[in-house]
Each structure stands twice: as C-alpha cells, then as structure tokens.
Design a protein around this motif. Structure first.
Motif, PDB file in Angstrom:
ATOM      1  N   GLN A  41      45.946  19.672  -5.732  1.00  0.00           N
ATOM      2  CA  GLN A  41      45.826  18.953  -7.003  1.00  0.00           C
ATOM      3  C   GLN A  41      44.978  17.682  -6.881  1.00  0.00           C
ATOM      4  O   GLN A  41      44.374  17.241  -7.859  1.00  0.00           O
ATOM      5  N   LEU A  42      44.947  17.119  -5.695  1.00  0.00           N
ATOM      6  CA  LEU A  42      44.174  15.891  -5.472  1.00  0.00           C
ATOM      7  C   LEU A  42      43.736  15.831  -4.011  1.00  0.00           C
ATOM      8  O   LEU A  42      44.576  15.872  -3.108  1.00  0.00           O
ATOM      9  N   ALA A  43      42.433  15.717  -3.784  1.00  0.00           N
ATOM     10  CA  ALA A  43      41.896  15.536  -2.434  1.00  0.00           C
ATOM     11  C   ALA A  43      41.718  14.043  -2.171  1.00  0.00           C
ATOM     12  O   ALA A  43      41.356  13.290  -3.082  1.00  0.00           O
ATOM     13  N   ILE A  44      41.985  13.613  -0.939  1.00  0.00           N
ATOM     14  CA  ILE A  44      41.858  12.196  -0.585  1.00  0.00           C
ATOM     15  C   ILE A  44      41.143  12.082   0.759  1.00  0.00           C
ATOM     16  O   ILE A  44      41.502  12.763   1.720  1.00  0.00           O
ATOM     17  N   ALA A  45      40.132  11.208   0.806  1.00  0.00           N
ATOM     18  CA  ALA A  45      39.409  10.937   2.050  1.00  0.00           C
ATOM     19  C   ALA A  45      39.407   9.444   2.330  1.00  0.00           C
ATOM     20  O   ALA A  45      39.415   8.628   1.407  1.00  0.00           O
ATOM     21  N   GLY A  46      39.394   9.099   3.601  1.00  0.00           N
ATOM     22  CA  GLY A  46      39.337   7.696   4.016  1.00  0.00           C
ATOM     23  C   GLY A  46      38.075   7.406   4.802  1.00  0.00           C
ATOM     24  O   GLY A  46      37.052   8.102   4.661  1.00  0.00           O
ATOM     25  N   PHE A  47      38.150   6.375   5.664  1.00  0.00           N
ATOM     26  CA  PHE A  47      36.973   5.977   6.443  1.00  0.00           C
ATOM     27  C   PHE A  47      37.451   5.189   7.662  1.00  0.00           C
ATOM     28  O   PHE A  47      38.349   4.359   7.546  1.00  0.00           O
ATOM     29  N   GLU A  48      36.869   5.449   8.820  1.00  0.00           N
ATOM     30  CA  GLU A  48      37.063   4.756  10.104  1.00  0.00           C
ATOM     31  C   GLU A  48      37.817   5.582  11.139  1.00  0.00           C
ATOM     32  O   GLU A  48      37.709   5.339  12.329  1.00  0.00           O
ATOM     33  N   ASP A  49      38.653   6.537  10.719  1.00  0.00           N
ATOM     34  CA  ASP A  49      39.433   7.348  11.657  1.00  0.00           C
ATOM     35  C   ASP A  49      40.398   6.494  12.474  1.00  0.00           C
ATOM     36  O   ASP A  49      40.537   6.661  13.682  1.00  0.00           O
ATOM     37  N   SER A  50      41.105   5.607  11.791  1.00  0.00           N
ATOM     38  CA  SER A  50      42.150   4.809  12.437  1.00  0.00           C
ATOM     39  C   SER A  50      43.413   5.655  12.555  1.00  0.00           C
ATOM     40  O   SER A  50      43.489   6.745  11.974  1.00  0.00           O
ATOM     41  N   PRO A  51      44.429   5.194  13.300  1.00  0.00           N
ATOM     42  CA  PRO A  51      45.682   5.965  13.382  1.00  0.00           C
ATOM     43  C   PRO A  51      46.293   6.278  12.020  1.00  0.00           C
ATOM     44  O   PRO A  51      47.020   7.266  11.891  1.00  0.00           O
TER      45      PRO A  51
END
Length: 339
Positions: A271-281
């Motif tokens: 229903q909702l895709a989420i992406a981040g940035f940096e590849d932190s823990p």
C-alpha cells in the motif's frame, strides 16, 4: 614492560633519531633503513606516544573532529573512520561536539586548535558548509578537510571529500518509478544542510525526466530525525490523495515514516513504499527493512583524514590536492520491493 623507542632503535640497529624520522614519515630516510625500522616496530608492536611527540616536536600529531549532528550512528562511523586513519599514521584524534548555531562558534573552533595544538581539523556538515569557518581557518593558516555534498571537484573548494547525493537520490527515485509509482512524496531534512537540497534536486530531476509533476504538498519540510519522519508521514497520509511511495531524506526520517504508516495499519510495500538514505542501522532494524543508498561514512572519514595528513605535510605547496567523490549505492530491500 612497555616497549619504548629505545627498544625499536636497538632492534633495528639505528639511532633513536632515525626511528623518530621514520615514525614522522620524513622523506630523507633511505628505503632499507625505513624497512628495518618499520619491521622492528611491527615485531615489538610499538605504539608511539602522540602526546610526547607533540611536546618534543615542532609538529603536532593530533587532529580534531568538530561536529554538531543528532545522528549518533553517523557520528560513530565518522569517529571510527578517522581513528582508523590516525592509528595508521600515529596521530591522536580529539573529538569536539558543539553547537554550530552558537554566536561565538568561529572563535571557539580557533581556540580549540590553539589550545589543543592540533595539526588540523576534519569538518562535517554543518561546519563543512559554513564559509565563515573555512575563511577563519585559512586566515590563521590552519589545515582542514571538509566532507560536503557535491559531485564536481573544484579548485575553489580546496581540500574536500565530496558525496554525490544528487546522483544517489536520482537512482532511488528511478527505482520507485520502476516499481510503478507515480505519486511520490519527499520528506526533507534540515534545509541548512546542502545534502538535503541535493537529494531533493535528484528526486525532482528523476521525476522531471519522466514528465511527472507532483502536488506541492507532496514535498514536506523537516529535519533529520525519527520524529520528523512521523510528523511528515502523518501529513502525507492525511491528504485526500495520499502518495503511494515516500522517499525520506535519511533513514531516521524513513523509519519514522514507516512507524507512522504501521500505526495506521498501512501495509508496506503493497500500500505504501518507503525509501531512506545513508544505509544506517535504522534501515536494517525496521520491519520491513528499508530500501536506501549505502553511504560508506567510515571510509569517507578515513579518506578525509588521509587528505588532512597530506595537507599538513605539503602545507600550501599544493592547495588543491585531490577531491575524491563518493556516490552512495542503491540498496533495494523489502520496503519498496514489489511482489
């Protein structure tokens, strides 16, 4: 008993002064002598005393890391990377957390260098993006290396390590578009960080290339924090037409957005895709794990320290040196992966 420089000199069959010249990487040492001394150092596992060297030498063997960043994972990676480089070169690292918005921050940094007799500084955002800091350091002939967002080396930047946030954000956005999403939203980080602007620009460039125009309220101002992700996602999900995908400016923001979505019983990623940035823990500790861009902060910090050591040795003979560019790599995980 603790191994001393006398022990190294005796094993290598050279003078204490010669051992000191090898430790200090002085260019006048012959290769065979250098090899004998380094072999003796390795055999005895000798660790030079940086404090003693600082007192005995006109050179300093300590560098400083000045920072103001709420992301503990980022700070730890940076510290470890700087320590890796310092240990290889026999330097000590002084860590100085402070408030970048303090009215006396420029003088505080200058006083730190003088009081602690530092060879130079490694600066990360926001300090690396403050021209008044760079100007003051140059006026006082203090060597420094900045870690900043950018993709194009330039002589105007002097000593820098560049992180190509734009390209990485462009690739993350393309990944979301390739998954069939056309209603993409962006949760911003602190606007005073140039990385925030570069990541947003990469996001918008990918959309523009495919002719996609988004509503203004799909771009939400914020800060690099979990709480900002929760607040921003709540705003987006309350819209009459909510987005089908959210690109958050870092993993903390993305984790907050994921938390908000799960509270509302929204299935990720169907229903909702989420992406981040940096590849932190943060990106690996959520469920599902977050798609992100791997930013090798430890390696970046180590490279910055290596450049600083070169700058200290070369002084002003080569103010440009090199400007390595790191492009964070796309890491696709379950938070955006379609079935």
């Amino acid at each position: 008993m603790k191994v001393t420089i006398n022990d190294v000199a005796k094993l290598a069959g050279v003078s204490i002064k010669t051992v000191s010249r090898v430790i200090n990487n002085e260019p006048s040492v012959r290769k065979d002598t250098f090899d004998k001394v380094t072999a003796a150092i390795a055999e005895l596992q000798y660790q030079p005393n940086a404090a003693a060297r600082n007192l005995a030498s006109s050179r300093s063997y300590s560098i400083g890391y000045v920072y103001d960043n709420p992301n503990a994972y980022y700070i730890i990676d940076m510290q470890n990377g700087l320590l890796d480089a310092c240990r290889k070169q026999g330097y000590e690292l002084l860590i100085h957390p402070t408030n970048a918005k303090s009215s006396g921050i420029v003088q505080e940094v200058l006083d730190l260098v003088e009081r602690s007799r530092l060879a130079g500084l490694v600066l990360t955002p926001p300090f690396s993006e403050m021209p008044e800091i760079a100007k003051a350091l140059e006026q006082h002939n203090i060597d420094y290396v900045r870690i900043i967002s950018g993709s194009t080396p330039s002589e105007k930047l002097k000593h820098c390590v560049l992180i190509d946030d734009f390209t990485a954000a462009f690739r993350i956005t393309n990944h979301l578009l390739d998954q069939g999403h056309t209603k993409l939203a962006f949760l911003c980080g602190d606007e005073e960080h140039s990385s925030s602007g570069e990541r947003l620009a990469g996001f918008q460039a990918a959309l523009n290339k495919r002719g996609i125009v988004l509503p203004n309220d799909y771009i939400v101002p914020g800060s690099y924090s979990f709480e900002s992700g929760v607040t921003g996602a709540r705003k987006l999900l309350s819209l009459a037409t909510p987005p089908s995908a959210i690109f958050a400016c870092n993993d903390e923001i993305a984790a907050g957005a994921l938390f908000c979505a799960r509270l509302q019983q929204i299935a990720i990623p169907s229903q909702l895709a989420i992406a981040g940035f940096e590849d932190s823990p943060f990106s690996r500790q959520t469920w599902p794990p977050l798609t992100t861009a791997h930013q090798p902060n430890r390696i970046i910090a180590s490279k910055a320290a290596e450049l600083l050591f070169k700058a200290v040795k070369l002084s002003d003979s080569d103010p440009y040196l090199q400007q390595p560019v790191f492009v964070p790599e796309l890491v696709v995980r379950e938070s955006t992966r379609s079935e």
